[in-house]
Design an enzyme around this catalytic site. Structure first.
Site, PDB file in Angstrom:
ATOM      1  N   SER A 254       0.843  -1.196   0.000  1.00  0.00           N
ATOM      2  CA  SER A 254       0.000   0.000   0.000  1.00  0.00           C
ATOM      3  C   SER A 254       0.874   1.242   0.000  1.00  0.00           C
ATOM      4  CB  SER A 254      -0.897   0.023   1.234  1.00  0.00           C
ATOM      5  OG  SER A 254      -0.154   0.369   2.402  1.00  0.00           O
ATOM      6  N   ASP A 255       0.331   2.355  -0.486  1.00  0.00           N
ATOM      7  CA  ASP A 255       0.977   3.619  -0.188  1.00  0.00           C
ATOM      8  C   ASP A 255       0.721   3.915   1.294  1.00  0.00           C
ATOM      9  OD1 ASP A 255       2.339   6.020  -0.416  1.00  0.00           O
ATOM     10  OD2 ASP A 255       1.390   6.556  -2.300  1.00  0.00           O
ATOM     11  N   TYR A 256       1.370   4.940   1.802  1.00  0.00           N
ATOM     12  CA  TYR A 256       1.388   5.220   3.234  1.00  0.00           C
ATOM     13  C   TYR A 256      -0.026   5.337   3.800  1.00  0.00           C
ATOM     14  CZ  TYR A 256       3.206   7.412   7.508  1.00  0.00           C
ATOM     15  OH  TYR A 256       3.544   7.706   8.807  1.00  0.00           O
ATOM     16  N   THR A 257      -0.446   4.344   4.568  1.00  0.00           N
ATOM     17  CA  THR A 257      -1.756   4.255   5.243  1.00  0.00           C
ATOM     18  C   THR A 257      -2.936   4.286   4.285  1.00  0.00           C
ATOM     19  OG1 THR A 257      -2.057   6.645   5.701  1.00  0.00           O
ATOM     20  CG2 THR A 257      -0.790   5.378   7.308  1.00  0.00           C
TER      21      THR A 257
END
Length: 734
Positions: A254-257
């Site tokens: 995933s991208d950050y969160t």
């Protein structure tokens, strides 16, 4: 593996133990150093990111390998986007070189530096297509064209990873952001994407396929939704396209969160639901949110997530670690370097200088204002970037060695026979006026033979979360530019930017303009090399410069309306145009000048028609008719005249960068096949349709005269009727 050990492999957390890159993401340290060590000892975390240091990394790996029950090694990643300690031009600038092999070399250099400091994995390259210059992350892309993006995607993956994934200097690549992040509505970061499936497949997905075909084994999901389904939980995207259609064997992070953010999207009810949706869709690794760590055990125990789904994700991550050689050599890339300067510094500085000057685009040079002389001229360097050192590297430079960066003043003085012949005046700040600044700038300009005006965007205007509604100079810089350009001394604009800008009439009136992007470590020396003519500018625009901010999104390969604007007709009524400006670029994709002139001969085709399974050779002679050596980017464009879906007015399909001495000429050749003419039809299937095409060999997207050829229909080969078949008449008689 226990359930908790499996879940641990599915998380990458901010490295709270090693020196960390601060101010990159919000809320970086959800888990402190002690808790992170405990998770590593328990085998409940699989990767860390954005910490550096080989010696410290070796200790973390020792804990994972020697103190956890299974000894599964950690994967250590970071945002190494356009250089590590040596900073190269921003990716958009490097794309202006039209030299993918250059990008491969700079990515290789970044990998050597990053792995030397304890990293295995980079969250790059960005392969998004950027058609709206309001979007801040244009700077991280290769611009607006898919064909160019594919070429650079392949090159950067090869450069980061090298020929052997198990080598100490191999850096695992991660093409991002999957997918269509560059198509966010209004150029607004994190925004929604409403996109025809055909546009998704024709424009935005090919660079990811190119990167994967080049060997990329990880992919990062994007923040945006696509037609209402967030990419991070988009099963059609992460499983249907990526795995089932393309055969991708690596893992998706995933991208950050971005998995946690499914809640704010209104797609998930809570964190537990977000974890379920993401894993089921095909998201293997969760970055920093903790939703997998906190909720997957309950989801599996309750039967809401199948054990087989969890096991598949774990197997993908372990497989990548194995292919990197981490099980055989867990301490690869974690040997502390010897004290003293790195042995490659001189070579990487030379590469950074070459990459920087190859990235610069000269938009205009009226009256041969450039190059300047190294002696016998008084030169005024004016503007907030003249001696500034904070805005050399650009966005996503989080590990660069600022002590090695060369600003404009330093580079120019080093090149001059008499350094005192350069007068430097700031004139204004990045966004604010300076008392007496314009007056001092005017005095310097009037006392000089030539002015170098260093203006543009500060770094903080570009990158993530830096969308703009007006892609223009800050007001204080605009006032300075208008005053200095009006002073009467020849002005060369040194434009620093991370996107295409709408240039004011005053800037357009300057006799010479160089687009210098954010060039990195060797900025000053590289600009001096070009300004004083040691090298000729050879960059070309990977994005279209608009007349006005309000034209966005604007890109050269738009389709034609039923009432197309005809260049040269002024603001004719009832045409596809704005009230204020034409539906054209101020400076088009592919445009760029050097210190010589090139002439294009007539385009010759090997045949009038392209056979269905044949090849069409395209030739044109290019001649250097100027007085200096130079490099030309010879570009091939096509247009499908009539099709079952409206096609672009031109499409970029090939390029070659050639160097010619004065008076020298060369025949440039391209080869076309049916695959070059394919597109997604109304049913979203790949199709090529027989008919007539226009073809240009030209120096930019709006230059050249077309020649025509025909794609011939497939003809099934004739064959004789087998002897045992009865005549049709006999068959009719039963």
């Amino acid at each position: 593996m226990t359930l908790q050990e499996k879940i641990g492999q599915l998380s990458v957390l901010a490295d709270s133990i090693r020196p960390f890159a601060f101010d990159v993401n919000p809320d970086s340290f959800q888990w402190g150093p002690q808790r992170t060590r405990e998770l590593i000892q328990a085998g409940e975390v699989g990767a860390l990111f954005n910490g550096v240091g080989a010696a410290e990394g070796r200790e973390l790996q020792r804990i994972a390998v020697e103190e956890s029950r299974l000894g599964i090694p950690l994967l250590l990643g970071a945002d190494v986007i356009h250089g590590m300690r040596t900073v190269f031009p921003i990716p958009l600038g490097e794309a202006a070189s039209f030299e993918p092999e250059l990008a491969e070399r700079t990515a290789r250099a970044a990998a050597i530096e990053a792995t030397r400091e304890g990293l295995h994995w980079t969250f790059a390259p960005v392969v998004d297509i950027a058609r709206d210059q309001r979007w801040g992350r244009v700077a991280e892309t290769t611009g607006e064209d898919t064909f160019l993006a594919c070429a650079f995607a392949r090159a950067r993956v090869r450069g980061f990873q090298g020929p052997d994934l198990t080598a100490d200097d191999s850096l695992l690549a991660t093409p991002k952001h999957f997918a269509a992040y560059g198509a966010v509505a209004a150029g607004l970061d994190y925004n929604t994407v409403d996109l025809a499936p055909q546009t998704l497949f024709d424009v935005h997905l090919p660079p990811f396929k190119a990167a994967i075909d080049a060997g990329a084994l990880t992919v990062m999901s994007s923040f945006n939704d696509i037609n209402g389904v967030p990419a991070t939980a988009n099963r059609e995207l992460l499983t249907g396209i990526l795995r089932e259609q393309w055969g991708f064997e690596g893992f998706v992070v995933s991208d950050y969160t971005s998995d946690f953010e499914l809640i704010e999207h209104g797609f998930a009810a809570d964190e537990k639901h977000a974890a379920q949706l993401s894993l089921d869709a095909g998201l293997d690794m969760s970055m920093q949110s903790g939703v997998y760590m906190d909720h997957l055990q309950a989801l599996v125990e309750e039967g809401k997530v199948a054990t087989a789904t969890l096991d598949t994700a774990v197997r993908r991550i372990l497989s990548v670690k194995a292919r990197m050689g981490l099980f055989d050599n867990p301490y690869r890339s974690l040997t502390a370097p010897p004290p003293g300067p790195a042995p490659y510094l001189d070579a990487h500085d030379a590469l950074a200088r070459d990459a920087a000057r190859r990235s610069v685009v000269m938009l205009k040079n009226d009256g041969e204002t450039l190059p300047l002389r190294k002696s016998g001229q008084r030169i005024a360097l004016i503007g907030p970037f003249a001696r500034d050192r904070e805005n050399l590297a650009g966005c996503w430079n989080i590990f660069g060695d600022s002590s090695r960066e060369i600003d404009l003043e330093t580079g120019l003085r080093a090149a001059l026979a008499d350094p005192a012949s350069l007068q430097v005046v700031d004139g204004c700040g990045m966004e604010e006026a300076i008392d007496g600044g314009i007056e001092a700038a005017l005095a310097a300009a009037r006392g000089a033979d030539a002015v170098l005006l260093a203006v543009g965007e500060p770094t903080r205007y570009t990158g993530e979360a830096q969308s703009r509604t007006q892609i223009v100079l800050p007001a204080a810089q605009q006032a300075l530019a208008e005053a200095v350009i009006g002073a009467g001394t020849p002005v060369i604009v040194l434009l620093r930017n991370g996107r295409a800008l709408a240039l004011s009439p005053a800037l357009q009136a300057a006799p010479a303009i160089l687009v210098t992007w954010f060039l990195g470590t060797q900025t000053g020396h590289a600009v001096a090399d070009l300004v004083f003519g040691d090298h000729s500018p050879s960059g070309r625009l990977p994005i279209s410069f608009p007349h006005d901010s309000g034209q966005q999104p604007y890109y050269y390969n738009h389709t034609s309306s039923g009432r197309p604007y005809q260049p040269g007709t002024g603001l004719e009524a009832f045409r596809t145009r704005w009230r204020e400006t034409a539906n054209t670029a101020l400076y088009p994709f592919g445009h760029g000048l050097g210190y010589t002139r090139f002439e294009y001969g007539a385009v010759e085709l090997s045949a009038a028609g392209l056979e269905w399974d044949g090849r069409l050779q395209v030739r044109a002679r290019i001649a250097n008719v100027g007085q200096r050596p130079g490099e030309e980017v010879v570009q091939l464009y096509l247009r499908d005249r009539v099709a079952s879906r409206v096609r672009p007015i031109r499409e970029f399909k090939g390029f070659q960068k050639i160097a010619l001495a004065p008076g020298e000429s060369r025949v440039v050749e391209f080869v076309l096949t049916r695959a070059d003419l394919e597109f997604r039809g109304v049913d979203n299937r790949l199709v090529a349709e027989p008919g007539w095409f226009d073809l240009w060999v030209a120096p930019s997207a709006d230059a050249g005269e077309p020649v025509a050829f025909e794609l011939l229909a497939f003809e099934r080969p004739a064959f004789e009727r087998p002897a045992f078949e009865r005549p049709a008449a006999d068959a009719d008689q039963g």
